[in-house]
Design a protein around this motif. Sequence first.
Motif, mmCIF file in Angstrom:
data_model
loop_
_atom_site.group_PDB
_atom_site.id
_atom_site.type_symbol
_atom_site.label_atom_id
_atom_site.label_comp_id
_atom_site.label_asym_id
_atom_site.label_seq_id
_atom_site.Cartn_x
_atom_site.Cartn_y
_atom_site.Cartn_z
ATOM 1 N N ILE A 39 0.837 -1.200 0.000
ATOM 2 C CA ILE A 39 0.000 0.000 0.000
ATOM 3 C C ILE A 39 0.877 1.257 0.000
ATOM 4 O O ILE A 39 0.613 2.229 -0.688
ATOM 5 N N ALA A 40 1.974 1.213 0.755
ATOM 6 C CA ALA A 40 2.855 2.383 0.830
ATOM 7 C C ALA A 40 3.570 2.628 -0.498
ATOM 8 O O ALA A 40 3.697 3.760 -0.948
ATOM 9 N N PHE A 41 4.013 1.533 -1.161
ATOM 10 C CA PHE A 41 4.848 1.702 -2.347
ATOM 11 C C PHE A 41 4.056 1.903 -3.626
ATOM 12 O O PHE A 41 4.440 2.684 -4.482
ATOM 13 N N PHE A 42 2.948 1.183 -3.764
ATOM 14 C CA PHE A 42 2.308 1.171 -5.079
ATOM 15 C C PHE A 42 1.252 2.257 -5.260
ATOM 16 O O PHE A 42 0.753 2.470 -6.352
ATOM 17 N N ILE A 43 0.903 2.957 -4.194
ATOM 18 C CA ILE A 43 0.023 4.111 -4.354
ATOM 19 C C ILE A 43 0.905 5.354 -4.350
ATOM 20 O O ILE A 43 1.712 5.525 -3.442
ATOM 21 N N PRO A 44 0.813 6.203 -5.379
ATOM 22 C CA PRO A 44 1.690 7.387 -5.420
ATOM 23 C C PRO A 44 1.200 8.459 -4.442
ATOM 24 O O PRO A 44 0.509 9.395 -4.810
ATOM 25 N N TRP A 45 1.590 8.321 -3.183
ATOM 26 C CA TRP A 45 1.119 9.255 -2.152
ATOM 27 C C TRP A 45 1.705 10.645 -2.335
ATOM 28 O O TRP A 45 1.082 11.641 -2.006
ATOM 29 N N LEU A 46 2.950 10.704 -2.813
ATOM 30 C CA LEU A 46 3.653 11.991 -2.890
ATOM 31 C C LEU A 46 3.988 12.310 -4.345
ATOM 32 O O LEU A 46 4.180 11.409 -5.147
ATOM 33 N N PRO A 47 4.053 13.616 -4.684
ATOM 34 C CA PRO A 47 4.506 13.967 -6.036
ATOM 35 C C PRO A 47 5.971 13.579 -6.201
ATOM 36 O O PRO A 47 6.701 13.420 -5.222
ATOM 37 N N ASP A 48 6.414 13.430 -7.456
ATOM 38 C CA ASP A 48 7.823 13.113 -7.710
ATOM 39 C C ASP A 48 8.704 14.263 -7.226
ATOM 40 O O ASP A 48 8.390 15.422 -7.467
ATOM 41 N N SER A 49 9.780 13.921 -6.555
ATOM 42 C CA SER A 49 10.696 14.950 -6.065
ATOM 43 C C SER A 49 11.382 15.655 -7.227
ATOM 44 O O SER A 49 11.750 15.023 -8.211
ATOM 45 N N ALA A 50 11.551 16.970 -7.086
ATOM 46 C CA ALA A 50 12.259 17.729 -8.120
ATOM 47 C C ALA A 50 13.360 18.597 -7.519
ATOM 48 O O ALA A 50 13.832 19.521 -8.154
ATOM 49 N N SER A 51 13.752 18.308 -6.274
ATOM 50 C CA SER A 51 14.861 19.061 -5.683
ATOM 51 C C SER A 51 15.615 18.152 -4.728
ATOM 52 O O SER A 51 15.088 17.133 -4.260
ATOM 53 N N GLU A 52 16.864 18.522 -4.429
ATOM 54 C CA GLU A 52 17.667 17.721 -3.500
ATOM 55 C C GLU A 52 17.037 17.705 -2.113
ATOM 56 O O GLU A 52 17.018 16.677 -1.432
ATOM 57 N N GLU A 53 16.492 18.864 -1.704
ATOM 58 C CA GLU A 53 15.869 18.945 -0.379
ATOM 59 C C GLU A 53 14.680 17.982 -0.307
ATOM 60 O O GLU A 53 14.464 17.302 0.694
ATOM 61 N N SER A 54 13.920 17.954 -1.394
ATOM 62 C CA SER A 54 12.745 17.091 -1.433
ATOM 63 C C SER A 54 13.136 15.616 -1.328
ATOM 64 O O SER A 54 12.462 14.817 -0.675
ATOM 65 N N GLU A 55 14.274 15.258 -1.956
ATOM 66 C CA GLU A 55 14.718 13.862 -1.878
ATOM 67 C C GLU A 55 15.139 13.492 -0.457
ATOM 68 O O GLU A 55 14.885 12.380 0.001
ATOM 69 N N ARG A 56 15.756 14.458 0.234
ATOM 70 C CA ARG A 56 16.128 14.175 1.631
ATOM 71 C C ARG A 56 14.876 14.021 2.499
ATOM 72 O O ARG A 56 14.809 13.149 3.367
ATOM 73 N N ILE A 57 13.889 14.868 2.235
ATOM 74 C CA ILE A 57 12.648 14.773 3.012
ATOM 75 C C ILE A 57 11.970 13.427 2.741
ATOM 76 O O ILE A 57 11.468 12.768 3.649
ATOM 77 N N ALA A 58 12.004 13.007 1.465
ATOM 78 C CA ALA A 58 11.411 11.713 1.116
ATOM 79 C C ALA A 58 12.139 10.580 1.851
ATOM 80 O O ALA A 58 11.517 9.605 2.284
ATOM 81 N N PHE A 59 13.465 10.734 2.003
ATOM 82 C CA PHE A 59 14.224 9.712 2.725
ATOM 83 C C PHE A 59 13.742 9.601 4.176
ATOM 84 O O PHE A 59 13.504 8.499 4.668
ATOM 85 N N PHE A 65 8.821 20.336 -4.563
ATOM 86 C CA PHE A 65 9.977 20.714 -3.737
ATOM 87 C C PHE A 65 9.756 20.328 -2.266
ATOM 88 O O PHE A 65 10.636 20.540 -1.425
ATOM 89 N N SER A 66 8.575 19.840 -1.936
ATOM 90 C CA SER A 66 8.228 19.314 -0.601
ATOM 91 C C SER A 66 8.170 20.332 0.530
ATOM 92 O O SER A 66 7.569 20.063 1.555
ATOM 93 N N GLN A 67 8.843 21.483 0.387
ATOM 94 C CA GLN A 67 8.896 22.412 1.526
ATOM 95 C C GLN A 67 7.773 23.445 1.446
ATOM 96 O O GLN A 67 7.308 23.792 0.366
#
Length: 338
Positions: free
Chosen positions: A23-43, A175-177
């Motif tokens: 459920i966590a992986f196959f439903i796209p809960w979040l938009p695709d990251s487009a910044s380095e900060e966003s990737e860290r937040i996704a981590f 950008f997640s922020q």
Amino acid sequence: MRRGAVVWLVAVALGASAIALAIAFFIPWLPDSASEESERIAFVFWFTTIICIAIFGVVAAMTLYSVVRFRAREDDDSDGPPIHGHTGLEIAWTAVPAVLVTAIAIVSAVVLARNGDAGPNPLRVDVLAQQFAWRFTYPDNGKVTSGHLRLPVGRSVELHLQARDVIHSFWVPEFSQKQDTVPGLETTLVITPNKVGTFPVICTELCGLGHAAMRTQAIVMPAAAFDRWIEQRTEGGGSARDPGLAVFESAGCSGCHTLAAAKSTGTTGPELNGLQARAQEVGMPLEAFVRQSILEPDARHAPGFEQGGMPDAFGDLPKEQLDALVEFIVKSTGRNSG
Ligand code: CUA
């Protein structure tokens, strides 16, 4: 505990975790990251989510096991056995969460610190939020202003945000922020875009009548294209463009008003096509009527817009910008297309 029971518990825990993971992986809960900060937040997000899923698996298995194994038989009216604690278990269920929560706190703190670090040479962009538009100024690049946030890919950007009237909030989902803009206070936000593309800029703080329309775009461009854009804007390369139209867009008029010549379709404020009839109605020359409507928006309200709502903040536009804007609206209002 019997060995069969342990196998059963582990199997159920793995099964429940697998379902939650899917459920966590196959439903796209979040938009695709487009910044380095966003990737860290996704981590951080996934780090926490996976811990939660593991705990969910253990709790689900224990619950199911207890329900099945210790269910009261029919006609069983006896009391349960008098159990008095289990020191080892209590130490475990205190220590394990303490370690996990500490781990999440450390990972979050590292990401927060890194996301706040703009590095040695960030591109500075001043952001002005006002009812109901965004204006972006590049103070180190000839004070170019734009109604769109244009950014070069791969370079760290430091936004300095200010609000002219009420609290707004800057948000680009990719950008997640989010960062509030607060009157009288300068807030900052560091973004390092790492994907070329166009993303929505959304005001995410209820700020008045036009809140929902307070949107624009963040356009992430290859560095060379960004430099060319800045050059065009600073060296008069944009002379082919109507300076009044540029003000119409950068001051935010296009966010709220429909005007064919500007290809704008906002409906928060009255339409600006065909203003001659309205000027005649109120007995003013067209130019004076347009100028007054900008400088004193509450002097009179257009039919259907009696509640007002236009900010009276445009009086501080530099005179040549205001003149260009008035001239542009006057010559465009009768035209049906641009
Ligand atoms: Cu500005 Cu909502």
